[in-house]
Design a protein around this motif. Structure first.
Motif, mmCIF file in Angstrom:
data_model
loop_
_atom_site.group_PDB
_atom_site.id
_atom_site.type_symbol
_atom_site.label_atom_id
_atom_site.label_comp_id
_atom_site.label_asym_id
_atom_site.label_seq_id
_atom_site.Cartn_x
_atom_site.Cartn_y
_atom_site.Cartn_z
ATOM 1 N N ASN A 345 0.838 -1.207 0.000
ATOM 2 C CA ASN A 345 0.000 0.000 0.000
ATOM 3 C C ASN A 345 0.870 1.253 0.000
ATOM 4 O O ASN A 345 0.572 2.226 -0.704
ATOM 5 C CB ASN A 345 -0.903 0.030 1.232
ATOM 6 C CG ASN A 345 -2.121 -0.843 1.055
ATOM 7 O OD1 ASN A 345 -2.383 -1.330 -0.039
ATOM 8 N ND2 ASN A 345 -2.848 -1.051 2.125
ATOM 9 N N THR A 408 -9.458 2.620 -3.736
ATOM 10 C CA THR A 408 -9.521 3.814 -4.568
ATOM 11 C C THR A 408 -8.695 3.581 -5.826
ATOM 12 O O THR A 408 -8.481 4.488 -6.604
ATOM 13 C CB THR A 408 -8.950 5.033 -3.819
ATOM 14 O OG1 THR A 408 -7.632 4.704 -3.390
ATOM 15 C CG2 THR A 408 -9.814 5.401 -2.640
ATOM 16 N N GLY A 414 -6.311 -2.932 -7.652
ATOM 17 C CA GLY A 414 -6.504 -3.235 -6.232
ATOM 18 C C GLY A 414 -7.822 -3.939 -6.022
ATOM 19 O O GLY A 414 -8.810 -3.638 -6.690
ATOM 20 N N SER A 420 -8.339 -5.085 4.887
ATOM 21 C CA SER A 420 -9.307 -5.873 5.662
ATOM 22 C C SER A 420 -8.633 -7.157 6.154
ATOM 23 O O SER A 420 -8.936 -7.643 7.245
ATOM 24 C CB SER A 420 -10.576 -6.163 4.863
ATOM 25 O OG SER A 420 -10.286 -6.913 3.737
ATOM 26 N N PHE A 445 0.764 3.686 9.598
ATOM 27 C CA PHE A 445 -0.099 2.651 10.182
ATOM 28 C C PHE A 445 0.629 2.104 11.408
ATOM 29 O O PHE A 445 1.730 1.584 11.294
ATOM 30 C CB PHE A 445 -0.357 1.523 9.163
ATOM 31 C CG PHE A 445 -1.338 1.921 8.098
ATOM 32 C CD1 PHE A 445 -0.938 2.682 7.011
ATOM 33 C CD2 PHE A 445 -2.671 1.543 8.191
ATOM 34 C CE1 PHE A 445 -1.838 3.066 6.034
ATOM 35 C CE2 PHE A 445 -3.589 1.913 7.224
ATOM 36 C CZ PHE A 445 -3.174 2.682 6.143
HETATM 37 N N1 LIG Z 1 -0.355 3.984 2.750
HETATM 38 C C1 LIG Z 1 -1.452 4.461 2.159
HETATM 39 N N2 LIG Z 1 -1.482 5.706 1.654
HETATM 40 C C2 LIG Z 1 -2.605 6.185 1.058
HETATM 41 N N3 LIG Z 1 -3.752 5.496 0.935
HETATM 42 C C3 LIG Z 1 -3.784 4.253 1.414
HETATM 43 C C4 LIG Z 1 -2.638 3.666 2.057
HETATM 44 N N4 LIG Z 1 -2.986 2.421 2.458
HETATM 45 C C5 LIG Z 1 -4.259 2.237 2.066
HETATM 46 N N5 LIG Z 1 -4.740 3.320 1.446
HETATM 47 C C6 LIG Z 1 -6.098 3.492 0.917
HETATM 48 O O1 LIG Z 1 -6.921 2.459 1.424
HETATM 49 C C7 LIG Z 1 -7.529 1.732 0.353
HETATM 50 C C8 LIG Z 1 -7.733 0.285 0.769
HETATM 51 O O2 LIG Z 1 -6.486 -0.366 0.919
HETATM 52 P P1 LIG Z 1 -6.417 -1.942 0.756
HETATM 53 O O3 LIG Z 1 -5.031 -2.363 0.998
HETATM 54 O O4 LIG Z 1 -7.474 -2.546 1.624
HETATM 55 O O5 LIG Z 1 -6.874 -2.172 -0.724
HETATM 56 P P2 LIG Z 1 -6.073 -1.853 -2.073
HETATM 57 O O6 LIG Z 1 -4.637 -1.571 -1.744
HETATM 58 O O7 LIG Z 1 -6.814 -0.789 -2.778
HETATM 59 O O8 LIG Z 1 -6.218 -3.211 -2.842
HETATM 60 P P3 LIG Z 1 -5.431 -4.586 -2.514
HETATM 61 O O9 LIG Z 1 -4.627 -4.367 -1.279
HETATM 62 O O10 LIG Z 1 -6.495 -5.597 -2.316
HETATM 63 O O11 LIG Z 1 -4.621 -4.839 -3.708
HETATM 64 C C9 LIG Z 1 -6.608 1.959 -0.820
HETATM 65 O O12 LIG Z 1 -7.267 1.803 -2.045
HETATM 66 C C10 LIG Z 1 -6.137 3.378 -0.593
HETATM 67 O O13 LIG Z 1 -7.094 4.294 -1.040
#
Ligand SMILES: Nc1ncnc2c1ncn2[C@@H]1O[C@H](COP(=O)(O)OP(=O)(O)OP(=O)(O)O)[C@@H](O)[C@H]1O
Ligand SMILES: [Mg+2]
Length: 590
Positions: A345, A408, A414, A420, A445
């Motif tokens: 992320n 997003t 993603g 989750s 985080f």
């Molecule tokens: N370090 C971060 N900086 C900015 N936004 C973040 C960060 N970590 C998470 N997010 C936001 O939280 C959302 C959800 O994160 P999550 O890891 O659950 O899903 P994803 O990264 O979009 O997809 P996936 O991890 O399943 O490939 C992201 O799409 C992003 O918008």
């Protein structure tokens, strides 16, 4: 004048005086009576006026047999009657007010311009407004803009129709600024001459909507979890065969055989696939977690070699690991998954490059610590922080980022399962997550994991460095998936074991009955037709309690694992290589 005349005139004047006196008395009596009558009439008039103004207390106070007395009596009777009718009306009014005030529904009247007229007394505790605050204001001022059109159409429809129509749901602004969901019906009082054009009865359905959406979400997750778990299960069987045969071939090839490299690639690809299925299992909460004391610093040092490959050259990696870090009790593979999801992320948030920080620290949360909460009870914690200098997280979406499927990122980039999964794992360990982020200033985080007091972890020698242990015992292998069964059989025989094969629990019991010699170990799959691994283990515990059972599964929800795993049993997660199988078997056999 002669004395006689004088004497004769005396009785005459006495008579005259008498008459005069009588007349005087009569006059006085008449005046008195007229005066009294005027006073009584005045009192009756003022009592009547008082009654007319609504004060029905007391009577006129006039009595008597004359016309005024009779009139006063009739007026008093009327006042008494009015008093009892008004009392009954007032009681009725109070009763209606009580009904409206204590009912949960809100009643509003609207005039022909859709302005609010009357608002029931339950308005303040349902929508925060007092009836005076909403009176004479257009209904539209309180309706969510996206619902305005539907509400307008429903109002017009209600006037055209007689009786109640279908209820309509819309959002109404609470006095605190939030939106409440209402479900309402309108009725047009046709013969009513007043300005009330529509009577609206509305009910707050916000809590019901929230519960329904939670239920929908839970059902969706449950269905998805089942589906994902099922796919992972089949996948793990396939991967066991792929990894297994690759490892058997590697075992057979000489150290300088040119085909080794290709086989290594097959093995690596299947490891990546196995990591992916672990992610699916963790998300669907169907992964058996195998907690052990873990030193997070050692785990991060192992991962550090992989991280640069994952994040590219534009991102600098800074680690700050507390050398005196305590130990946590967790499944190391799950912890790796947490870190990797956060790192990925962070990478995605820094497309132009930046700095990734991974920090560990011991922190105690005291009783009076402002951070202490039911989610973070006081106690010693190991805190892992993964921070980046990327885009940051919009405060509007911060509450959603841990929701499954919230992303997003553009489709294909993603799935929204990363955080989750992190959340699920951290909660399973009894930990807590905090996010600190500002748009354009990156995100941190912070993960609090409860410390396992007094534990220490030594860096283990890499298991692959030692040859897989051998043995000569007899093993009953129970597996319905043929490719897995054949591979495991080969792998075990290669290590010197004698293997009896069975396709399911019933088959296994038959093989045991037929077999004359001893059986030292039963290795069984968990989910099988005819008889499951758990049922087989229960039968064995009765018939042959001395034989240990090693369960293997590519899918196991906590309940199956919990029911099946007794004191003399162990667990092996699919997929596994021949090396891992050999070590596990030796571990169980002792
Ligand atoms: N370090 C971060 N900086 C900015 N936004 C973040 C960060 N970590 C998470 N997010 C936001 O939280 C959302 C959800 O994160 P999550 O890891 O659950 O899903 P994803 O990264 O979009 O997809 P996936 O991890 O399943 O490939 C992201 O799409 C992003 O918008
Ligand atoms: Mg992610």
């Amino acid at each position: 004048m002669s004395p006689v005349a004088i004497a004769a005139g005396a009785p005459e004047s006495g008579y005259t005086y008498g008459i005069l006196a009588f007349l005087l008395v009569c006059l006085v009596a008449w005046i008195y009576r007229e005066r009294t009558r005027a006073i009584r009439a005045e009192r009756l008039l003022s009592a009547t006026r008082r009654f007319a103004l609504g004060d029905l207390t007391g009577g006129s106070g006039i009595r008597g047999p004359d016309e005024l007395g009779v009139l006063a009596d009739a007026v008093d009777q009327m006042a008494k009657q009015l008093r009892s009718v008004t009392g009954a009306l007032r009681g009725r009014q109070e009763w209606f007010r009580m009904l409206l005030e204590h009912g949960s529904d809100v009643i509003l009247t609207l005039d022909a311009q859709w302005q609010i007229g009357f608002a029931g007394p339950s308005l303040p505790h349902v929508l925060g407004w007092t009836p005076d605050q909403v009176a004479r204001r257009p209904l539209a001022e309180f309706i969510h803009p996206n619902d305005a059109e539907a509400v307008q159409a429903a109002l017009e429809g209600a006037v055209m129709r007689s009786g109640f129509g279908e209820p309509i749901a819309f959002r109404f602004r609470h006095s605190d600024g939030s939106w409440r969901s209402l479900e309402a019906v309108g009725n047009h009082p046709r013969d009513w001459p007043g300005p009330e054009h529509l009577i609206v009865t509305a009910r707050d359905i916000t809590p019901r909507e929230r519960l329904e959406s939670q239920l929908r979400q839970a059902q969706k997750m449950e269905a998805l979890g089942r589906f994902a778990g099922g796919v992972a299960h089949d996948f793990n069987n396939l991967l066991t065969a792929i990894q297994g045969y690759a490892s058997l071939l590697l075992f057979d090839l000489g150290p300088i055989d040119p085909r080794r490299e290709d086989l290594e690639e097959i093995r690596k690809a299947s490891e990546r696939a196995a990591a992916l299925t672990r992610q699916i299992l963790a998300f669907s909460h169907r992964q058996v977690s195998e907690p052990e004391p873990v030193d997070l610093n050692l785990l991060i040092e192992d991962l550090e070699r992989m991280i640069p490959r994952l994040i590219g050259e534009d991102v600098a990696v800074v680690t700050a690991l507390d050398p005196g870090l305590g130990v946590v009790n967790a499944d190391p593979r799950q912890l790796e998954q947490v870190i990797m999801n956060l790192v990925v992320n962070a990478r995605d948030a820094m497309p132009e490059g930046g700095r990734l920080t991974i920090e560990t620290a011991n922190e105690a949360v005291a009783e009076d610590d402002p951070r202490a909460s039911p989610d973070l009870p006081p106690g010693p914690y190991i805190v892992l922080t993964v921070g980046d200098t990327g885009t940051g997280i919009d405060p509007e979406i911060q509450a959603n980022i841990f929701d499954p499927f919230f992303t997003t990122k553009e489709p294909g980039r993603g799935t929204g399962l990363g955080l989750s999964t992190v959340y699920g794992i951290v909660k399973q360990i009894g930990g807590h997550i905090e996010v600190d982020s500002e748009l354009g200033r990156g995100a941190d985080f912070r993960i609090y994991l409860p410390e396992l007091p007094g534990a220490r972890v030594e860096r283990a020698a890499r298991p692959a460095a030692l040859p897989a242990p051998r043995g000569s015992e007899t093993i009953l292998l129970v597996e319905d998936e043929e490719s897995v069964r054949v591979f495991a059989n080969k792998a075990l025989e290669k290590q010197g074991y004698t293997v009896l094969e069975a396709r399911h629990g019933r088959d296994a019991l038959m093989r045991l009955a037929e077999h004359a010699g001893p059986v030292h170990l039963v290795i069984t799959d968990m989910v099988m037709p005819e008889m499951s691994g758990g049922e087989l283990a229960r039968r064995l515990a009765g018939e042959r309690p001395e034989v240990p059972v090693l369960f293997m599964s590519g899918y196991s929800d906590g309940e199956i694992a919990h029911r099946g795993l007794g004191a003399t049993s162990a667990y092996l997660q699919k997929p596994f290589t021949s090396d891992v199988l050999a070590r596990k078997v030796r571990e169980v056999l002792g």
